[in-house]
Design an enzyme around this catalytic site. Structure first.
Site, PDB file in Angstrom:
ATOM      1  CE1 TYR A 103     -64.414 -37.028 -16.664  1.00  0.00           C
ATOM      2  CE2 TYR A 103     -64.074 -39.157 -17.694  1.00  0.00           C
ATOM      3  CZ  TYR A 103     -64.919 -38.160 -17.263  1.00  0.00           C
ATOM      4  OH  TYR A 103     -66.279 -38.296 -17.426  1.00  0.00           O
TER       5      TYR A 103
ATOM      6  CG  HIS B  98     -67.406 -33.182 -20.134  1.00  0.00           C
ATOM      7  ND1 HIS B  98     -66.149 -33.507 -19.696  1.00  0.00           N
ATOM      8  CD2 HIS B  98     -68.234 -33.887 -19.335  1.00  0.00           C
ATOM      9  CE1 HIS B  98     -66.215 -34.361 -18.694  1.00  0.00           C
ATOM     10  NE2 HIS B  98     -67.470 -34.598 -18.447  1.00  0.00           N
TER      11      HIS B  98
END
Length: 277
Positions: free
Chosen positions: A53, A111
Site C-alpha cells: 500500500y 498477501h
C-alpha cells in the site's frame, strides 16, 4: 466493539480500518491521519495495511497515528509474494516495523500466493514469531485448495486467518472456503465489503437504507458483519466514512431484509474460483 478469538487466542475486533491507497499522495497525508485517529478514538482499534500500500507509504501514515497508543491497536500488515522467501519475509517484516515505528505486528499475512514455496514463508513466519516480531500469522487470497495445502506444512496449522474479497456481489466463498474455515475456527477477514463503492447505487440497498434511515454502505457492511466468523476491514480514509462504518456495528438487519438481499444478490449456483481485486 465485538471481538472474535483467533486460533492463537488473541482477540481481534470484528470491524477495522483498511488503508489501501493510503500514503500515495502528500496532499492527502493529513486527512488520512485525521481519519485513522478519529477511528481509533471511536474504538476501531484494528488497522490493516501492507507493504504494497503506497509502497510503504500507508505504513508511514499509520506510524503517526499509533505513536502514543500502540498497545491499544491491533496491527496487521502483509508481505509481497515476491519477498516471501525465508530471508525475504524476515527483511520485509523488519522494513514494515521500521516504517510503522513499532517492534511487533499483531498479525502478519502473506498477501497472495506467488512462486516461492509456502514452506519457506511459514518458516520465516515462525522465526519472526519466536523473535517476538509478530504475534500471529496468516494468509490472504487463498482458496480452499491453497488452504488445504498450506495447512499440511510445518507451521500451517498455526495460520489464524485468511483475508479475502467478500461482499454481497462476491459470495462464492460461501460454497466452500467459508465453511472450511469455520470448521477449523479460522476467521475470514473480508476486504472491499462495499466493492470499492460500486455497490452503493444498487436499488435494493438504497431502498433498505431509506427505510432504515441509514446509508447503502451501512446496509452492505451490516450484511457482512452479520456473517458468522467474519472480520470486516473497509477502507477508512475519510472521517464521514469512518462514522458510517462504525454505526454499521449497531445496524441489525431483519430476517425479511436479509431475505431481500439474498434475492437481490444470490449465491452463485455452483462453486466458483476465489475472486480477487
Amino acid at each position: 466493539m465485538r471481538n472474535l478469538k483467533l486460533p492463537s487466542g488473541q482477540l481481534i475486533p470484528i470491524l477495522g480500518m483498511g488503508t489501501w491507497r493510503m500514503g500515495e499522495s502528500p496532499r492527502n497525508h493529513q486527512s488520512e491521519i485525521d481519519a485513522l485517529r478519529y477511528g481509533l478514538d471511536l474504538g476501531l482499534s484494528l488497522i490493516d495495511t501492507a507493504e504494497m500500500y503506497g509502497e510503504g507509504g500507508a505504513e508511514e501514515v499509520i506510524s503517526q497515528v499509533i505513536a502514543s497508543r500502540r498497545a491499544s491497536v491491533f496491527l496487521v500488515s502483509k508481505v509481497y509474494p515476491h519477498n516471501a522467501s525465508k530471508q525475504g519475509t524476515i527483511a520485509a517484516c523488519e522494513r514494515s516495523l521500521k516504517r510503522l515505528k513499532t517492534d511487533y505486528l499483531d498479525l502478519y499475512l502473506l498477501h497472495w500466493r506467488g512462486s516461492i514455496p509456502l514452506a519457506e514463508t511459514l518458516e520465516a513466519f515462525q522465526t519472526l514469531q519466536q523473535a517476538g516480531k509478530i504475534r500471529s500469522y496468516g494468509v490472504s487470497n487463498f482458496d480452499v485448495e491453497d488452504m488445504e495445502e498450506v495447512s499440511q506444512l510445518k507451521g500451517g496449522k498455526e495460520i489464524v486467518t485468511n483475508q479475502v474479497l467478500y461482499n454481497l456481489t462476491r459470495r462464492g466463498i460461501e460454497w466452500n472456503l467459508l465453511p472450511w474455515c469455520r470448521e477449523r475456527n479460522i476467521p475470514i477477514m473480508a476486504y472491499s465489503p462495499i466493492e470499492q463503492g460500486r455497490l452503493l447505487n444498487n436499488r435494493t440497498l438504497k431502498t433498505i437504507a431509506q427505510q432504515r434511515q441509514v446509508t447503502p454502505a451501512q446496509v452492505a457492511l451490516a450484511w457482512v458483519l452479520h456473517q458468522d466468523n467474519v472480520i470486516v476491514i473497509p477502507k477508512s480514509s475519510q472521517i464521514d466514512h469512518i462514522e458510517q462504518n462504525y454505526a454499521a456495528l449497531n445496524l441489525k438487519l431483519s430476517a425479511d431484509e436479509l431475505a431481500t438481499l439474498d434475492a437481490a444478490f444470490p449465491l452463485p449456483s455452483k462453486p466458483v474460483p476465489l475472486e480477487t481485486l
